[in-house]
Design a protein around this motif. Sequence first.
Motif, PDB file in Angstrom:
ATOM      1  N   ASN A  15     -12.781  -4.749  -2.804  1.00  0.00           N
ATOM      2  CA  ASN A  15     -12.538  -5.253  -3.651  1.00  0.00           C
ATOM      3  C   ASN A  15     -13.195  -5.647  -4.620  1.00  0.00           C
ATOM      4  O   ASN A  15     -14.383  -6.870  -4.643  1.00  0.00           O
ATOM      5  CB  ASN A  15     -11.339  -6.242  -2.938  1.00  0.00           C
ATOM      6  CG  ASN A  15     -10.559  -5.956  -2.668  1.00  0.00           C
ATOM      7  OD1 ASN A  15      -9.957  -4.920  -2.771  1.00  0.00           O
ATOM      8  ND2 ASN A  15      -9.932  -6.808  -1.585  1.00  0.00           N
TER       9      ASN A  15
ATOM     10  N   ASN B 161      -0.225 -10.575  -8.249  1.00  0.00           N
ATOM     11  CA  ASN B 161      -0.383  -9.696  -9.241  1.00  0.00           C
ATOM     12  C   ASN B 161      -1.969  -9.042  -9.395  1.00  0.00           C
ATOM     13  O   ASN B 161      -2.283  -7.782  -9.371  1.00  0.00           O
ATOM     14  CB  ASN B 161       0.209  -9.433 -10.787  1.00  0.00           C
ATOM     15  CG  ASN B 161       1.492  -9.668 -10.366  1.00  0.00           C
ATOM     16  OD1 ASN B 161       2.469  -9.697  -9.728  1.00  0.00           O
ATOM     17  ND2 ASN B 161       2.059 -10.828 -11.207  1.00  0.00           N
ATOM     18  N   ILE B 162      -2.482 -10.037  -9.388  1.00  0.00           N
ATOM     19  CA  ILE B 162      -4.101 -10.193  -9.424  1.00  0.00           C
ATOM     20  C   ILE B 162      -4.259  -8.758  -7.579  1.00  0.00           C
ATOM     21  O   ILE B 162      -5.082  -7.406  -7.957  1.00  0.00           O
ATOM     22  CB  ILE B 162      -4.958 -10.386 -10.166  1.00  0.00           C
ATOM     23  CG1 ILE B 162      -4.725 -11.341 -10.803  1.00  0.00           C
ATOM     24  CG2 ILE B 162      -6.425 -10.224  -9.555  1.00  0.00           C
ATOM     25  CD1 ILE B 162      -5.240 -10.320 -12.492  1.00  0.00           C
TER      26      ILE B 162
ATOM     27  N   SER C   7       2.371 -15.805  -9.269  1.00  0.00           N
ATOM     28  CA  SER C   7       1.490 -14.757  -9.876  1.00  0.00           C
ATOM     29  C   SER C   7       0.617 -14.031  -9.990  1.00  0.00           C
ATOM     30  O   SER C   7       0.475 -12.915 -10.164  1.00  0.00           O
ATOM     31  CB  SER C   7       2.523 -14.519 -11.567  1.00  0.00           C
ATOM     32  OG  SER C   7       1.708 -15.811 -12.212  1.00  0.00           O
TER      33      SER C   7
ATOM     34  N   GLU D  59     -13.425 -10.825  -9.395  1.00  0.00           N
ATOM     35  CA  GLU D  59     -12.027 -10.659 -10.023  1.00  0.00           C
ATOM     36  C   GLU D  59     -10.557 -10.913  -8.700  1.00  0.00           C
ATOM     37  O   GLU D  59      -9.868 -12.156  -8.667  1.00  0.00           O
ATOM     38  CB  GLU D  59     -11.418 -10.254 -11.121  1.00  0.00           C
ATOM     39  CG  GLU D  59     -10.324 -10.479 -11.702  1.00  0.00           C
ATOM     40  CD  GLU D  59      -9.856  -9.764 -13.145  1.00  0.00           C
ATOM     41  OE1 GLU D  59      -9.497 -10.716 -13.704  1.00  0.00           O
ATOM     42  OE2 GLU D  59      -9.831  -8.356 -12.386  1.00  0.00           O
ATOM     43  N   LYS D  60     -10.051 -10.300  -7.932  1.00  0.00           N
ATOM     44  CA  LYS D  60      -9.428  -9.813  -6.822  1.00  0.00           C
ATOM     45  C   LYS D  60      -9.432 -10.895  -5.559  1.00  0.00           C
ATOM     46  O   LYS D  60      -8.710 -10.973  -5.045  1.00  0.00           O
ATOM     47  CB  LYS D  60      -9.484  -7.750  -6.469  1.00  0.00           C
ATOM     48  CG  LYS D  60      -8.598  -7.830  -5.277  1.00  0.00           C
ATOM     49  CD  LYS D  60      -8.380  -6.819  -5.104  1.00  0.00           C
ATOM     50  CE  LYS D  60      -7.600  -5.519  -6.080  1.00  0.00           C
ATOM     51  NZ  LYS D  60      -6.819  -4.274  -5.701  1.00  0.00           N
TER      52      LYS D  60
ATOM     53  N   LEU E 281      -2.813  -7.609  -6.028  1.00  0.00           N
ATOM     54  CA  LEU E 281      -1.768  -6.843  -5.188  1.00  0.00           C
ATOM     55  C   LEU E 281      -2.152  -5.036  -6.505  1.00  0.00           C
ATOM     56  O   LEU E 281      -1.869  -3.966  -5.999  1.00  0.00           O
ATOM     57  CB  LEU E 281       0.121  -6.668  -5.174  1.00  0.00           C
ATOM     58  CG  LEU E 281      -0.052  -7.818  -4.196  1.00  0.00           C
ATOM     59  CD1 LEU E 281       1.792  -8.037  -4.290  1.00  0.00           C
ATOM     60  CD2 LEU E 281       0.092  -7.142  -3.019  1.00  0.00           C
ATOM     61  N   HIS E 282      -2.508  -5.585  -7.036  1.00  0.00           N
ATOM     62  CA  HIS E 282      -2.651  -4.864  -8.723  1.00  0.00           C
ATOM     63  C   HIS E 282      -3.895  -3.490  -7.852  1.00  0.00           C
ATOM     64  O   HIS E 282      -4.729  -4.125  -7.708  1.00  0.00           O
ATOM     65  CB  HIS E 282      -3.213  -5.151  -9.944  1.00  0.00           C
ATOM     66  CG  HIS E 282      -3.497  -3.748 -10.456  1.00  0.00           C
ATOM     67  ND1 HIS E 282      -2.157  -3.094 -11.481  1.00  0.00           N
ATOM     68  CD2 HIS E 282      -4.161  -3.721 -11.401  1.00  0.00           C
ATOM     69  CE1 HIS E 282      -3.247  -2.999 -12.517  1.00  0.00           C
ATOM     70  NE2 HIS E 282      -4.199  -2.746 -12.843  1.00  0.00           N
ATOM     71  N   ASP E 283      -3.984  -2.320  -8.009  1.00  0.00           N
ATOM     72  CA  ASP E 283      -5.188  -1.479  -8.001  1.00  0.00           C
ATOM     73  C   ASP E 283      -5.724  -0.508  -9.049  1.00  0.00           C
ATOM     74  O   ASP E 283      -5.187  -1.197  -9.559  1.00  0.00           O
ATOM     75  CB  ASP E 283      -4.647   0.353  -7.019  1.00  0.00           C
ATOM     76  CG  ASP E 283      -4.302  -0.584  -5.766  1.00  0.00           C
ATOM     77  OD1 ASP E 283      -4.190  -1.544  -5.064  1.00  0.00           O
ATOM     78  OD2 ASP E 283      -3.040   0.430  -5.168  1.00  0.00           O
TER      79      ASP E 283
END
Length: 218
Positions: free
Chosen positions: A141, A213-214, A210, A144-145, A216-218
């Motif tokens: 990852n 979202n970071i 929220s 940021e993630k 879970l976002h690919d």
Amino acid sequence: MASLSSPTFNTAAYLAKAGVGRRVVELKSKQTVFAQGDPADSVFYIQKGTIKLTVLSARGKEATLALLNAGEFFGESSIPAASSLRVTTAIAETPCTLLKIDRKSMRRIIHEERAFSDLFINFLLARTMRIQEDLVDQLFNSSEKRLARVLLLLAQFGKSGKPETTIPKISQETLAEMIGTTRSRVSFFMNRFRKLGFIRYNGEIQVHPSLLNIVLHD
């Protein structure tokens, strides 16, 4: 063979107060619980506060391994061998109340009380899974993630019960050590998360769901 477990044993009560082989320890913020290389002779249970675990390399480089909250154990590596040494340093990140259980008492209670043994085994399994997830996070990852995941973990998202959306004050240097990046990158991402409404950051950090979202976002 008959079980040695007592039908009247109360795990919560055992972990809430001092007794034979265990005592309550009060710590101020930044106070050291134990240092890397100290004799490992006891296990600690966090009643209140946050503990930071760090490790120092032979070249003097320090890394933050984990931030632990109320309801977690640490120092469990002292259980197998009486002559072992601490492999990490434990520091109170906030004012803390800990239950210190000596090695002999910890081994006895695990052996004799099924309810306590089940609780402790579940803790060890969860810790092992967390370490595996941390390794995958570091390998695959983005920074940021990884930062988003650490903030969500500190806010206890994913655990049973309501998450603690406010995280006690934590330095950007500590966050950088935890995710393996620089303080400037952490600052950049924290400001981005704040602009997107994922967090509120003014000393303490308030985490909004929220932020997932970071992660879970690919």
